[in-house]
Scaffold this motif. Structure first.
Motif, PDB file in Angstrom:
ATOM      1  N   THR A  84      24.256  29.538  68.136  1.00 26.72           N
ATOM      2  CA  THR A  84      23.257  28.910  69.152  1.00 26.72           C
ATOM      3  C   THR A  84      23.050  29.698  70.464  1.00 26.72           C
ATOM      4  OG1 THR A  84      23.797  26.896  68.054  1.00 26.72           O
ATOM      5  CG2 THR A  84      22.536  27.007  69.885  1.00 26.72           C
ATOM      6  N   PHE A  85      24.115  30.067  71.286  1.00 22.46           N
ATOM      7  CA  PHE A  85      23.957  30.332  72.438  1.00 22.46           C
ATOM      8  C   PHE A  85      23.759  32.161  72.275  1.00 22.46           C
ATOM      9  CE2 PHE A  85      27.609  27.247  73.225  1.00 22.46           C
ATOM     10  CZ  PHE A  85      26.616  26.266  73.458  1.00 22.46           C
TER      11      PHE A  85
ATOM     12  N   ARG B 135      21.170  33.053  70.144  1.00 20.12           N
ATOM     13  CA  ARG B 135      19.729  33.269  69.713  1.00 20.12           C
ATOM     14  C   ARG B 135      18.942  33.729  70.668  1.00 20.12           C
ATOM     15  NH1 ARG B 135      19.191  28.942  65.582  1.00 20.12           N
ATOM     16  NH2 ARG B 135      16.692  29.448  65.935  1.00 20.12           N
ATOM     17  N   ASP B 136      17.889  34.457  70.129  1.00 21.19           N
ATOM     18  CA  ASP B 136      17.049  35.247  70.877  1.00 21.19           C
ATOM     19  C   ASP B 136      15.717  34.346  71.319  1.00 21.19           C
ATOM     20  OD1 ASP B 136      15.706  35.507  68.394  1.00 21.19           O
ATOM     21  OD2 ASP B 136      15.628  37.501  68.003  1.00 21.19           O
TER      22      ASP B 136
ATOM     23  N   PHE C 285      15.784  31.253  72.521  1.00 21.52           N
ATOM     24  CA  PHE C 285      15.924  30.387  73.827  1.00 21.52           C
ATOM     25  C   PHE C 285      14.703  30.186  74.640  1.00 21.52           C
ATOM     26  CE2 PHE C 285      18.079  28.992  77.922  1.00 21.52           C
ATOM     27  CZ  PHE C 285      18.397  27.680  77.289  1.00 21.52           C
ATOM     28  N   ARG C 286      14.439  28.877  74.899  1.00 20.85           N
ATOM     29  CA  ARG C 286      13.177  28.779  75.816  1.00 20.85           C
ATOM     30  C   ARG C 286      11.796  29.166  75.106  1.00 20.85           C
ATOM     31  NH1 ARG C 286      12.249  30.228  81.024  1.00 20.85           N
ATOM     32  NH2 ARG C 286      13.390  32.344  80.772  1.00 20.85           N
ATOM     33  N   ARG C 287      11.827  29.457  73.867  1.00 17.84           N
ATOM     34  CA  ARG C 287      10.777  29.747  73.171  1.00 17.84           C
ATOM     35  C   ARG C 287      10.177  28.649  72.283  1.00 17.84           C
ATOM     36  NH1 ARG C 287      13.142  34.177  74.430  1.00 17.84           N
ATOM     37  NH2 ARG C 287      11.817  36.045  74.894  1.00 17.84           N
ATOM     38  N   LYS C 288      11.189  27.530  72.206  1.00 18.35           N
ATOM     39  CA  LYS C 288      10.995  26.264  71.661  1.00 18.35           C
ATOM     40  C   LYS C 288      10.815  25.352  72.697  1.00 18.35           C
ATOM     41  CE  LYS C 288      13.200  27.648  67.144  1.00 18.35           C
ATOM     42  NZ  LYS C 288      14.424  27.106  66.621  1.00 18.35           N
ATOM     43  N   ASP C 289      10.271  24.124  72.118  1.00 20.90           N
ATOM     44  CA  ASP C 289      10.210  23.011  72.795  1.00 20.90           C
ATOM     45  C   ASP C 289      11.465  22.519  73.436  1.00 20.90           C
ATOM     46  OD1 ASP C 289       7.504  23.193  72.609  1.00 20.90           O
ATOM     47  OD2 ASP C 289       7.222  21.619  70.966  1.00 20.90           O
ATOM     48  N   THR C 290      12.381  22.282  72.648  1.00 19.34           N
ATOM     49  CA  THR C 290      13.652  21.848  73.193  1.00 19.34           C
ATOM     50  C   THR C 290      14.835  23.010  72.750  1.00 19.34           C
ATOM     51  OG1 THR C 290      13.918  20.891  70.975  1.00 19.34           O
ATOM     52  CG2 THR C 290      13.072  19.549  72.345  1.00 19.34           C
ATOM     53  N   PRO C 291      15.707  22.762  73.536  1.00 18.17           N
ATOM     54  CA  PRO C 291      17.063  23.962  73.476  1.00 18.17           C
ATOM     55  C   PRO C 291      17.781  23.425  72.203  1.00 18.17           C
ATOM     56  CG  PRO C 291      17.457  22.518  75.257  1.00 18.17           C
ATOM     57  CD  PRO C 291      16.047  21.840  74.746  1.00 18.17           C
ATOM     58  N   ALA C 292      18.079  24.569  71.550  1.00 16.59           N
ATOM     59  CA  ALA C 292      18.759  24.243  70.117  1.00 16.59           C
ATOM     60  C   ALA C 292      20.210  23.575  70.415  1.00 16.59           C
ATOM     61  CB  ALA C 292      18.999  25.510  69.307  1.00 16.59           C
ATOM     62  N   ILE C 293      20.424  22.826  69.656  1.00 18.40           N
ATOM     63  CA  ILE C 293      21.847  21.957  69.842  1.00 18.40           C
ATOM     64  C   ILE C 293      22.880  22.575  69.011  1.00 18.40           C
ATOM     65  CG2 ILE C 293      23.131  19.924  69.614  1.00 18.40           C
ATOM     66  CD1 ILE C 293      21.278  20.210  71.961  1.00 18.40           C
ATOM     67  N   PRO C 294      24.083  23.040  69.721  1.00 19.60           N
ATOM     68  CA  PRO C 294      25.033  23.825  68.941  1.00 19.60           C
ATOM     69  C   PRO C 294      25.995  23.241  67.973  1.00 19.60           C
ATOM     70  CG  PRO C 294      25.588  23.637  71.106  1.00 19.60           C
ATOM     71  CD  PRO C 294      24.419  22.955  71.007  1.00 19.60           C
TER      72      PRO C 294
ATOM     73  N   MET D 288      18.028  18.079  67.056  1.00 20.90           N
ATOM     74  CA  MET D 288      17.395  18.812  68.135  1.00 20.90           C
ATOM     75  C   MET D 288      16.908  17.817  69.179  1.00 20.90           C
ATOM     76  SD  MET D 288      16.295  21.953  67.826  1.00 20.90           S
ATOM     77  CE  MET D 288      16.386  23.250  66.620  1.00 20.90           C
TER      78      MET D 288
ATOM     79  N   SER E  70      16.485  16.828  73.902  1.00 18.18           N
ATOM     80  CA  SER E  70      16.521  17.471  75.047  1.00 18.18           C
ATOM     81  C   SER E  70      16.683  16.427  76.128  1.00 18.18           C
ATOM     82  CB  SER E  70      15.440  18.283  75.312  1.00 18.18           C
ATOM     83  OG  SER E  70      14.289  17.427  75.450  1.00 18.18           O
TER      84      SER E  70
ATOM     85  N   SER F  63      23.080  33.289  76.844  1.00 18.09           N
ATOM     86  CA  SER F  63      21.798  32.132  76.745  1.00 18.09           C
ATOM     87  C   SER F  63      20.803  32.403  77.980  1.00 18.09           C
ATOM     88  CB  SER F  63      22.265  30.908  76.655  1.00 18.09           C
ATOM     89  OG  SER F  63      23.202  30.661  75.521  1.00 18.09           O
TER      90      SER F  63
ATOM     91  N   TYR G 143      22.467  25.065  80.902  1.00 16.77           N
ATOM     92  CA  TYR G 143      21.775  25.317  79.495  1.00 16.77           C
ATOM     93  C   TYR G 143      20.608  24.296  79.270  1.00 16.77           C
ATOM     94  CZ  TYR G 143      21.691  26.225  74.404  1.00 16.77           C
ATOM     95  OH  TYR G 143      21.024  26.435  73.200  1.00 16.77           O
TER      96      TYR G 143
ATOM     97  N   ARG H 242       8.461  29.543  79.759  1.00 15.29           N
ATOM     98  CA  ARG H 242       8.367  30.892  80.007  1.00 15.29           C
ATOM     99  C   ARG H 242       7.117  31.356  80.525  1.00 15.29           C
ATOM    100  NH1 ARG H 242      11.117  34.385  77.694  1.00 15.29           N
ATOM    101  NH2 ARG H 242       9.376  35.610  77.027  1.00 15.29           N
TER     102      ARG H 242
END
Lengths: 183, 311
Positions: free
Chosen positions: A70-71, A73-74, A76-85, B1, B3, B43, B301, B309
């Motif tokens: 997860t940490f 991934r490329d 991050f911040r391109r999705k609505d919510t951060p992926a949960i590990p 998922m 937030s 990250s 995080y 972005r």
């Protein structure tokens, strides 16, 4: 389009056994090998493979772990919510080992790229191989190829390949779904 | 998922129980990361964070800085002692100047309660409260509750006493709010002069006898006497305070059970806590520090994930 069954429970078992035989061919007694499943879905396959390897070779201690990417991934911040590990369980250093990375489906190759990155946190492996159950060919975003593949599938981007396991879904099978509305 | 429900961490008051659970879940994973041979993940590599400390700090500042570095963020540091604040610049001007250098997140400690809220209304960056005067210190409360949970499991119905200078402590207020959201019962203990009058309105118990408080609790969180914030004498002498409220091995041994001892630091050995207690196996003071980095990584995080972005 109805869901298409790619592998049923018996076929899946045969495929896993074949993948294990191929691993044995290259890794012998697994003295210098580590089996690493990628969280979350690759871990089920990795566990199954370790179990079958144990039955086939009699080697009781095969190093194996679960790696969360997860940490790394490329997206991050391109999705609505951060992926949960998910949990990483690596009780060994991979320094100098032959690592077999395992995931259920190889699609764009991005997960594997992140997996290689995450793996470096545990040392410098002497060699890394990739084993996947399903290889969705012609869909790569990155130059990543598998060394061991269970079944090669041609699927377009709108379709989805789902690998089910007895432990979680109650049944071993691989299915192809058309997720987009049919025309 | 999922937030966080907030875009800034201004205080525990603004968080829901789900937010706290999500931070804990993420922190558990980061705790594994910081125990790896290579402790860094990429990250936050495209995020720049400004650490603005308008008030002294050692532990919190180092902890945040380490958390940011472990996440590969770029960081700039600022402390008011060596800045233009001394030359008469306002808070908004100072921060806006820093933000025009393209900073995404601000970690700030400020002596004025509410400074973070004020700033969040005026600037465009994600703000994390690293302590605002005597108001809140949310990351400390999160790491305290996280450490308790590691020891005790679910905090529902668990009893926690906070001993010491409740009046001048931001740790106390954040801890009370956080523990209550997680279902724990909270008691405060200290001399009458150091316990705010309104505190019972928060639904906490008040006890002035240390021994009775310790018999009641599962966990004792011991706070420092904040002499630097005390404008008048609230008790006759430190020696007298130690006699009444200092936690010693003698008093712990007289309890019929083993309670967990916590302290947010810095500890004053021989004042609010004896050396023996601080170094005993009941004390989890150093685990708190370790968990602090994991909790701060989780907060950074999760908040960074909400920054859009290219905006």
């Amino acid at each position: 389009m109805n869901p298409v069954n790619i592998l049923n429970s018996d076929q899946l078992a045969i495929t896993i056994t074949r993948l294990c035989q191929q691993l044995i061919e290259n890794h012998g007694d697994f003295e210098k090998t580590a089996i690493v499943g990628l969280q979350p879905r690759g871990v089920f396959l990795a566990n199954r493979i370790v179990k079958v390897l144990h039955e086939l070779t009699g080697v009781s201690k095969i190093r194996h772990g679960a790696l969360d990417i997860t940490f790394h991934r490329d997206d991050f911040r391109r999705k609505d919510t951060p992926a949960i590990p998910s949990e990483t369980q690596m009780n060994f250093d991979v320094e100098g080992l032959n690592v077999v990375l395992i995931d259920d489906v190889l699609y764009t190759g991005r997960t594997i790229r992140a997996g290689l990155d995450a793996l470096l946190a545990f040392g410098r492996p002497s060699r890394v191989e990739l084993l996947v159950l399903i290889d969705r060919r012609f869909s790569r975003h990155l130059p990543v190829q598998a060394d061991y593949r269970g079944r090669t599938v041609d699927a377009i981007a709108s379709e989805r390949v789902s690998v089910d396991w007895k432990e979680t879904e109650g049944k071993d099978q691989v299915t192809l779904y058309a997720t987009k509305k049919e025309l | 998922m999922s937030s966080l429900s907030v875009n800034h961490l201004l205080g525990i008051k603004n968080l829901t129980r789900e937010d706290i659970e999500l931070i804990f879940e993420t922190a558990t994973n980061f705790k594994e990361v910081i125990n790896r041979p290579m402790k860094k993940v990429p990250s936050l590599r495209d995020i720049t964070i400004a650490n603005l400390f308008f008030e002294n700090s050692t532990r919190t500042k180092l902890s945040f800085e380490l958390a940011e570095k472990r996440l590969s963020a770029d960081i700039i540091n600022f402390s008011s002692a060596s800045s233009s604040v001394k030359k008469g610049e306002t808070l908004i001007d100072t921060v806006n100047n820093i933000l025009s250098m393209k900073v995404d997140m601000v970690v700030m400690r400020h002596p004025n309660p509410g400074a973070h809220y004020f700033l969040s209304q005026h600037i465009d960056a994600s703000i994390i409260n690293a302590g605002d005067g005597t108001h809140e210190h949310p990351t400390q409360a999160l790491l305290d509750a996280f450490s308790m949970r590691e020891k005790l499991g679910d905090l529902q119905g668990k009893k926690v006493v906070i001993v010491g200078d409740i009046m001048h402590s931001r740790v106390a207020l954040s801890n009370i709010l956080c523990l209550q959201k997680l279902g724990a019962e909270v008691m405060v203990c200290g001399p009458t002069t150091l316990i705010p009058k309104y505190i019972e309105s928060l639904g906490v118990k008040v006890e002035h006898n240390l021994k009775k408080a310790l018999i009641w609790c599962d966990v004792a969180n011991i706070l420092r006497i904040q002499l630097e914030r005390q404008d008048i004498a609230y008790f006759p002498s430190l020696r007298e305070y130690t006699m009444m409220y200092g936690v010693t091995m003698e008093i712990l041994n007289s309890l019929k059970k083993e309670i967990i001892i916590m302290h947010p630091g810095p500890i004053n050995r021989g004042v609010e806590i004896s050396s023996e207690v601080a170094d005993s196996k009941q004390s989890i003071i150093l685990q708190q520090v370790e968990n602090g980095v994991a909790i701060r990584m989780a907060v950074l995080y999760l908040l960074a994930g909400k920054i859009e972005r290219n905006s």
